[in-house]
Design an enzyme around this catalytic site. Structure first.
Site, short mmCIF file in Angstrom:
data_model
loop_
_atom_site.label_atom_id
_atom_site.label_comp_id
_atom_site.label_asym_id
_atom_site.label_seq_id
_atom_site.Cartn_x
_atom_site.Cartn_y
_atom_site.Cartn_z
N GLY A 1 -20.53 -1.72 10.99
CA GLY A 1 -21.60 -1.40 10.59
C GLY A 1 -21.50 -0.82 9.05
N HIS B 1 -21.97 -3.82 3.60
CA HIS B 1 -21.60 -4.09 1.92
C HIS B 1 -21.78 -5.54 1.74
CE1 HIS B 1 -17.39 -4.11 2.72
NE2 HIS B 1 -17.70 -2.72 3.15
N HIS C 1 -18.88 -7.44 3.75
CA HIS C 1 -19.36 -7.81 4.95
C HIS C 1 -20.33 -9.17 4.85
CE1 HIS C 1 -18.59 -3.65 6.18
NE2 HIS C 1 -17.83 -4.25 6.94
N GLN D 1 -10.28 3.26 18.38
CA GLN D 1 -9.21 3.04 17.09
C GLN D 1 -9.50 4.45 16.38
OE1 GLN D 1 -11.75 -0.22 15.78
NE2 GLN D 1 -11.27 0.39 13.86
N GLY E 1 -12.17 -9.65 6.55
CA GLY E 1 -11.83 -9.46 5.19
C GLY E 1 -10.24 -8.99 4.83
N LYS F 1 -9.10 -7.29 2.95
CA LYS F 1 -8.71 -5.92 2.47
C LYS F 1 -7.97 -4.97 3.33
CE LYS F 1 -12.03 -2.54 2.54
NZ LYS F 1 -11.20 -1.59 3.47
N SER G 1 -15.88 -0.84 0.56
CA SER G 1 -15.28 -0.19 1.78
C SER G 1 -16.66 0.81 2.08
CB SER G 1 -14.14 0.53 1.46
OG SER G 1 -14.04 1.55 2.87
N SER G 2 -16.83 0.65 3.51
CA SER G 2 -17.77 1.54 3.96
C SER G 2 -17.50 3.24 3.56
CB SER G 2 -18.07 1.59 5.26
OG SER G 2 -18.53 0.15 5.73
N ARG G 3 -16.22 3.40 3.44
CA ARG G 3 -16.01 4.76 3.15
C ARG G 3 -15.94 5.15 1.88
NH1 ARG G 3 -12.19 3.55 7.73
NH2 ARG G 3 -12.36 5.23 9.45
#
Length: 299
Positions: A35, A38, A41, A65, A151, A153, A189-191
């Site tokens: 989720g 971005h 995704h 994880q 991805g 990445k 990245s979501s982060r």
């Protein structure tokens, strides 16, 4: 677009959609995510939409994880926004299970891929990839996709999941998709949302360091693995906030170390520069394949 939260409901919806299409060889494309979607995704969903008949997206922040001191509870979540992104990209079914739905009882069975998970992120995040492979195997069993899109990445994740699929004869093809970047080069990245303005500015040293390595590999035929690695480290450390977790130059997809004094031109395998660096509390990963000997889809 249909949103489902139960495993049996998802299976029923996929079965019904296959019947409704009324044609032989209906294919299912699957995009597993945690989720906070971005453009990276979205690029996976686009590829799935172009390649397959039915596109399934999962949104699940997988607790097994995450390590004990990692950001499971604070991992960014925005379901309403995620659903809007998925609908825009033509997703057919969004699967958003709860932790209880995915793990109704304590998990006693895990999947471990040895040889690929002990270094890079696996070294600093013990157990992380066991959690990834286990949840992805569960999702593959539920969705029964023909193609799954990931991805590049997280190149290590792509290599690990491809190995798992091949070793266990899972009837799914892993489709690696290019890294998506901001216009200034920062890998999506979501982060990234955790970064302060100053940290984000300094994090651009990651993509710059990979560009430096690529340029050096093109200009010097005799450049060694050690020299490449040192060039990357030197560029990253120009950012005072950067704390390096690892910078490695490895074969890909085997993720095997190379002799420090070996020259790049002598290596008859794909070569990848992979790195993980912290800026404040945010750990970012990035990578670049310096040398492509084989097409990744042959992995």
């Amino acid at each position: 677009m249909i949103t489902v939260r139960g495993i049996q409901e998802l299976i029923s919806q996929i079965t019904a959609m296959k019947k409704d299409l009324s044609k032989p060889g209906v294919t299912v494309g699957f995009v597993p995510t945690m989720g906070f979607l971005h453009e990276g995704h979205a690029s996976l969903m686009k590829q799935a939409r172009n390649k397959t008949d039915i596109v399934v997206l999962s949104i699940f922040v997988n607790p097994i994880q995450f390590g004990p001191n990692e950001d499971f509870e604070s991992y960014p979540r925005d379901e309403k926004r995620d659903l809007a992104v998925a609908e825009k990209e033509g997703v057919d079914i969004v699967f958003i299970p709860s932790v209880e739905e995915m793990y109704p009882q304590p998990t006693k069975t895990t999947i471990q891929v040895s040889g690929l998970t002990e270094r890079l992120c696996g070294a600093s995040r013990p157990g992380h990839f066991d959690g990834v492979t286990t949840v992805v195997a569960k999702l593959f069993n539920i969705v029964q996709p023909d193609f799954a899109f990931f991805g590049m990445k997280d190149a290590q994740q792509v290599a690990v999941l491809t190995q798992m699929v091949n070793d266990l004869n899972m009837p799914v093809t892993i489709v690696p998709c290019p890294i998506m970047r901001e216009t200034d080069g920062l890998a999506l990245s979501s982060r990234n949302v955790y970064l302060s303005a100053e940290e984000r500015s300094q994090a651009l040293s990651l993509s710059r360091s990979l560009s430096v390595a690529q340029k050096a590999s093109e200009e010097r035929e005799d450049i060694t693995i050690s020299e490449l690695r040192n060039l990357v480290i030197s560029e990253i450390t120009k950012s005072p906030a950067a704390v390096i977790d690892y910078v490695e130059v490895l074969t890909f997809p085997g993720l095997q170390p190379l002799a420090e004094e070996q020259q790049l031109e002598q290596i008859q395998e794909d070569v990848i520069v992979a790195l993980a660096v912290k800026f404040g509390k945010t750990r970012l990963i990035d990578n670049h394949r310096l040398k492509k000997v084989e097409v990744l889809s042959r992995v």
